[in-house]
Design a protein around this motif. Structure first.
Motif, PDB file in Angstrom:
ATOM      1  N   VAL A  26       2.350   2.101  -3.355  1.00 40.07           N
ATOM      2  CA  VAL A  26       1.375   2.771  -4.223  1.00 40.07           C
ATOM      3  C   VAL A  26       1.274   4.247  -3.847  1.00 40.07           C
ATOM      4  N   HIS A  27       1.187   4.507  -2.546  1.00 36.31           N
ATOM      5  CA  HIS A  27       1.123   5.897  -2.075  1.00 36.31           C
ATOM      6  C   HIS A  27       2.373   6.673  -2.506  1.00 36.31           C
ATOM      7  N   ALA A  28       3.534   6.053  -2.410  1.00 32.08           N
ATOM      8  CA  ALA A  28       4.782   6.733  -2.773  1.00 32.08           C
ATOM      9  C   ALA A  28       4.794   7.095  -4.252  1.00 32.08           C
ATOM     10  N   GLN A  29       4.318   6.199  -5.109  1.00 36.07           N
ATOM     11  CA  GLN A  29       4.276   6.481  -6.543  1.00 36.07           C
ATOM     12  C   GLN A  29       3.328   7.649  -6.839  1.00 36.07           C
ATOM     13  N   CYS A  30       2.174   7.630  -6.192  1.00 37.39           N
ATOM     14  CA  CYS A  30       1.203   8.708  -6.405  1.00 37.39           C
ATOM     15  C   CYS A  30       1.734  10.032  -5.860  1.00 37.39           C
ATOM     16  N   GLU A  31       2.390   9.988  -4.711  1.00 38.22           N
ATOM     17  CA  GLU A  31       2.950  11.200  -4.121  1.00 38.22           C
ATOM     18  C   GLU A  31       4.041  11.774  -5.014  1.00 38.22           C
ATOM     19  N   ARG A  32       4.847  10.910  -5.605  1.00 38.65           N
ATOM     20  CA  ARG A  32       5.922  11.368  -6.477  1.00 38.65           C
ATOM     21  C   ARG A  32       5.360  12.128  -7.675  1.00 38.65           C
ATOM     22  N   GLU A  33       4.313  11.584  -8.280  1.00 37.84           N
ATOM     23  CA  GLU A  33       3.695  12.261  -9.425  1.00 37.84           C
ATOM     24  C   GLU A  33       3.027  13.563  -9.004  1.00 37.84           C
ATOM     25  N   ALA A  34       2.411  13.568  -7.826  1.00 41.59           N
ATOM     26  CA  ALA A  34       1.778  14.795  -7.331  1.00 41.59           C
ATOM     27  C   ALA A  34       2.815  15.886  -7.096  1.00 41.59           C
ATOM     28  N   LEU A  35       3.965  15.509  -6.540  1.00 39.87           N
ATOM     29  CA  LEU A  35       5.030  16.482  -6.308  1.00 39.87           C
ATOM     30  C   LEU A  35       5.571  17.040  -7.621  1.00 39.87           C
ATOM     31  N   LEU A  61       0.828  -1.208   0.000  1.00 40.50           N
ATOM     32  CA  LEU A  61       0.000   0.000   0.000  1.00 40.50           C
ATOM     33  C   LEU A  61       0.862   1.257   0.000  1.00 40.50           C
ATOM     34  N   LEU A  62       1.911   1.264   0.816  1.00 35.02           N
ATOM     35  CA  LEU A  62       2.771   2.443   0.910  1.00 35.02           C
ATOM     36  C   LEU A  62       3.565   2.672  -0.376  1.00 35.02           C
ATOM     37  N   LYS A  96       3.799  -2.811  11.132  1.00 34.17           N
ATOM     38  CA  LYS A  96       3.042  -1.760  10.452  1.00 34.17           C
ATOM     39  C   LYS A  96       3.505  -0.370  10.900  1.00 34.17           C
ATOM     40  N   THR A  97       3.697  -0.218  12.212  1.00 30.60           N
ATOM     41  CA  THR A  97       4.159   1.065  12.748  1.00 30.60           C
ATOM     42  C   THR A  97       5.531   1.426  12.193  1.00 30.60           C
ATOM     43  N   GLU A  98       6.433   0.444  12.132  1.00 35.23           N
ATOM     44  CA  GLU A  98       7.768   0.701  11.592  1.00 35.23           C
ATOM     45  C   GLU A  98       7.709   1.069  10.112  1.00 35.23           C
ATOM     46  N   GLN A  99       6.840   0.407   9.364  1.00 33.60           N
ATOM     47  CA  GLN A  99       6.708   0.715   7.943  1.00 33.60           C
ATOM     48  C   GLN A  99       6.168   2.126   7.726  1.00 33.60           C
ATOM     49  N   LEU A 100       5.222   2.531   8.566  1.00 32.91           N
ATOM     50  CA  LEU A 100       4.685   3.889   8.453  1.00 32.91           C
ATOM     51  C   LEU A 100       5.752   4.933   8.763  1.00 32.91           C
ATOM     52  N   LEU A 101       6.565   4.663   9.768  1.00 32.83           N
ATOM     53  CA  LEU A 101       7.654   5.590  10.095  1.00 32.83           C
ATOM     54  C   LEU A 101       8.665   5.662   8.951  1.00 32.83           C
ATOM     55  N   GLN A 102       8.975   4.518   8.361  1.00 32.46           N
ATOM     56  CA  GLN A 102       9.895   4.497   7.227  1.00 32.46           C
ATOM     57  C   GLN A 102       9.317   5.254   6.036  1.00 32.46           C
ATOM     58  N   ASP A 103       7.991   5.141   5.865  1.00 27.62           N
ATOM     59  CA  ASP A 103       7.363   5.854   4.767  1.00 27.62           C
ATOM     60  C   ASP A 103       7.399   7.360   5.004  1.00 27.62           C
ATOM     61  N   GLN A 104       7.243   7.789   6.246  1.00 26.87           N
ATOM     62  CA  GLN A 104       7.351   9.216   6.551  1.00 26.87           C
ATOM     63  C   GLN A 104       8.750   9.732   6.200  1.00 26.87           C
ATOM     64  N   GLU A 105       9.764   8.934   6.535  1.00 28.08           N
ATOM     65  CA  GLU A 105      11.130   9.327   6.198  1.00 28.08           C
ATOM     66  C   GLU A 105      11.325   9.360   4.689  1.00 28.08           C
ATOM     67  N   ARG A 106      10.767   8.354   3.983  1.00 28.03           N
ATOM     68  CA  ARG A 106      10.856   8.345   2.526  1.00 28.03           C
ATOM     69  C   ARG A 106      10.158   9.562   1.928  1.00 28.03           C
ATOM     70  N   SER A 107       8.978   9.897   2.449  1.00 30.82           N
ATOM     71  CA  SER A 107       8.239  11.054   1.960  1.00 30.82           C
ATOM     72  C   SER A 107       9.041  12.336   2.157  1.00 30.82           C
ATOM     73  N   LEU A 139      -6.122   6.672   3.060  1.00 30.40           N
ATOM     74  CA  LEU A 139      -5.893   5.487   2.248  1.00 30.40           C
ATOM     75  C   LEU A 139      -5.701   4.256   3.132  1.00 30.40           C
ATOM     76  N   CYS A 140      -4.940   4.404   4.198  1.00 34.78           N
ATOM     77  CA  CYS A 140      -4.744   3.285   5.122  1.00 34.78           C
ATOM     78  C   CYS A 140      -6.069   2.865   5.756  1.00 34.78           C
ATOM     79  N   ARG A 141      -6.873   3.856   6.130  1.00 29.48           N
ATOM     80  CA  ARG A 141      -8.169   3.541   6.738  1.00 29.48           C
ATOM     81  C   ARG A 141      -9.067   2.800   5.753  1.00 29.48           C
ATOM     82  N   ARG A 142      -9.094   3.274   4.509  1.00 30.48           N
ATOM     83  CA  ARG A 142      -9.912   2.613   3.490  1.00 30.48           C
ATOM     84  C   ARG A 142      -9.404   1.205   3.218  1.00 30.48           C
ATOM     85  N   ASN A 143      -8.091   1.035   3.219  1.00 27.58           N
ATOM     86  CA  ASN A 143      -7.522  -0.287   2.972  1.00 27.58           C
ATOM     87  C   ASN A 143      -7.882  -1.253   4.100  1.00 27.58           C
TER      88      ASN A 143
END
Length: 584
Positions: A348-357, A345-346, A496-507, A387-391
């Motif tokens: 997918v979010h990263a790809q969409c965020e990249r295009e939005a940026l 899921l993250l 899941k918590t660790e992945q979300l933190l890693q995604d924040q750093e990636r973002s 997105l996480c809530r919907r998933n």
């Protein structure tokens, strides 16, 4: 966008979207040029021309109408745009002004502001006059001497030489030109004819100053200039019905002159840019025109820097909205909920965020404090949470439906009392384990599979109490299985918590990376703009006897150019060691 102030009633005609303007379009006064725009304005700029404006939503319009009487025909500024005939991704915008000096207007200030707007909005300014470039023609161009009073580069006082950085290229088109280009017995070019007309007269008398003033302003404000002469397009009997003439009925020499003019304009005209080198789009042009006209109506002097800042707020807000729309569009195409893992899921979010940026960076400018980028990041973070809530909800719904279907047979046996016999509890546990195994083989359950199963089994813990069981059930095994499921669920939540933190750093890193690239591109544009300005200043000849202190101007500008080039080299050497800090 070509702006054409004219002492005659100007006229524009429609050009085909994939072809250059016809010769007739030029004889009607459409001396055009080719700035780059990513889109046309979304609405007609009626604020510029309260009497009449040509809607841009009418691509099949025959163009600007032509007046053949003594009465001025065009009122205000008319606009027309179409795809550039030779540059893909560019839009050609024509601005046609009413005739300057119309005796019926009675208010010369109106002409002055129209000329100022033409200068502010265009990247190539085409001024046309009839006959010859003589003193009368120069005096009719007196508006150029008032530009420093009508336009400001910055809110504070600035050197008038700064105007050269932002003013358009200048083309003088001389219509009905029938003289021979000969000076002192030598043939000269049209450009040499213009430069000879712009020569300053030595002397300091009031008459000399009056003679030199318009020439000085043209030389100072428009160092990039060009001249074209056009013979009459047809015989005088046909001039009143030019719109009806076929191209083969026009003078061949006129057609050749028009072709040369078109080639020059299409090949040399630059995109319209703002302070800092930002390329203007159609939507930006509309907002820019409104900003300038509002300033004029309020009695203020239009300020380029203030207009750019106001435009930046509009464009950056729109850039945030466009980026969010891009994110949602990309998400609609890429996301298939529920996903099998948080990581999927993250990604997918990263790809969409990249295009939005990318969409945001392409449109935003002068976001020096990253205010709008932070606003965008907050919105994208909210989108990720949603997105996480919907998933999770999609996964929960699918898992609940699967368990409901698989447990029907087990619950039916409980109701029938099939387990209310000696040894029934062991049979119940065996059937329940079989149901769990079937559930685990169901595909596409998503990330909530373990949690939903745990909650389901907890809800069934009271079932054995309703059964008649002898001997008493061995509770240790059931508790061990429950503890194992709890531990597995806890591990999944921690992962899941660790992945979300890693995604924040990636973002964060993605925002910094694209911001760094944007800042580097802005720096290059600004440096290129400064180099162009210095190069143009070097083209401006010394003012001569009407001014003082010009002997050191050329060496000073050359020194500035050398310093700028050296600074650019140093920046390139430090590029790999330089870090931009960006905080949200």
């Amino acid at each position: 966008m070509t702006v054409q102030p004219s002492s005659a009633s100007p006229r524009a005609s429609l050009c085909q979207a994939d072809q250059p303007p016809s010769f007739q379009s030029l004889l009607r006064g459409k001396l055009a040029h080719n700035p780059r725009y990513s889109c046309c304005p979304s609405r007609p700029l009626s604020q510029i021309c309260p009497q009449r404006s040509l809607p841009l939503s009418a691509p099949l319009s025959p163009g600007f109408s032509l007046g053949s009487t003594i009465q001025s025909h065009t009122k205000g500024i008319w606009m027309w745009c179409l795809p550039h005939p030779s540059r893909a991704g560019h839009t050609l915008v024509l601005l046609d002004t009413e005739g300057l000096g119309d005796v019926e207007k009675g208010n010369t200030k109106n002409d002055t502001w129209i000329f100022a707007l033409a200068v502010l909005l265009s990247s190539t300014l085409v001024y046309n006059s009839r006959g010859t470039i003589n003193q009368q023609a120069m005096e009719q161009l007196h508006y150029v001497t008032e530009l420093t009073e009508l336009i400001k580069v910055k809110p504070v006082e600035e050197d008038s030489a700064e105007f050269v950085r932002f003013f358009p290229a200048f083309v003088w088109a001389v219509r009905d030109f029938v003289l021979q280009l000969v000076l002192d017995g030598q043939e000269i070019t049209e450009d040499e004819y213009l430069e000879n007309a712009l020569k300053l007269k030595p002397g300091s008398s009031k008459q000399d100053q009056h003679y030199n003033l318009p020439r000085k302003c043209i030389r100072q404000f428009f160092p990039a200039r060009k001249c074209f002469g056009f013979v009459p397009p047809a015989g005088w009997k046909h001039l009143a019905r030019l719109e009806e003439l076929r191209e083969d009925e026009l003078e061949p020499e006129f057609q050749e002159q028009v072709a040369q003019f078109c080639r020059h304009v299409w090949e040399t005209s630059k995109p319209k840019t703002l302070l800092g080198g930002h390329v203007v789009t159609g939507a930006m042009l509309g907002n820019l025109a409104v900003t300038y006209v509002d300033a004029i109506r309020s009695g203020a002097v239009p300020c380029m820097e203030s207009a750019v800042l106001a435009l930046a707020q509009i464009e950056n807000s729109a850039a945030v909205g466009e980026a969010v729309a891009v994110y949602e569009e990309q998400l609609e195409r890429r996301a298939a909920l529920p996903t099998e893992s948080v990581q999927e899921l993250l990604e997918v979010h990263a790809q969409c965020e990249r295009e939005a940026l990318r969409a945001f960076m392409a449109r935003a400018f002068k976001d020096d404090e990253q205010q709008y980028q932070r606003h965008l990041k907050d919105k994208l973070d909210s989108k990720r949470t949603e997105l996480c809530r919907r998933n999770e909800q999609a996964s929960s719904d699918r898992c609940t439906a699967a368990l409901r279907e698989l447990s029907q047979e087990l619950e039916e046996r409980v109701r029938e009392g099939s387990y209310s016999v000696p040894g029934g509890y062991q049979r119940f546990l065996a059937d329940q384990r079989e149901m769990v195994e079937k559930y685990q083989r169901v595909p596409g359950k998503g990330i909530m599979a373990a949690e939903v199963l745990q909650e389901f089994l907890k809800s069934k813990e009271t079932v054995p109490l309703a059964l008649t069981m002898w001997p008493p059930p061995p509770a240790e095994r059931a508790r061990a299985e429950a503890a194992e499921r709890e531990a597995q669920l806890s591990q999944e939540m921690q992962a899941k918590t660790e992945q979300l933190l890693q995604d924040q750093e990636r973002s964060h890193e993605e925002h910094v990376r694209q911001l760094t690239a944007k800042m580097e591109e802005d720096r290059r544009q600004l440096l290129a703009e400064q180099e162009r300005a210095l190069a143009l200043k070097l083209q401006v000849p010394a003012p001569g006897p009407w001014g003082a202190g010009t002997g050191t101007e050329l060496p000073r500008l050359q020194q500035q150019m050398q310093q700028m080039q050296e600074m650019q080299k140093k920046r390139k050497r430090r590029k790999r060691r330089r870090w931009y800090r960006f905080g949200f």
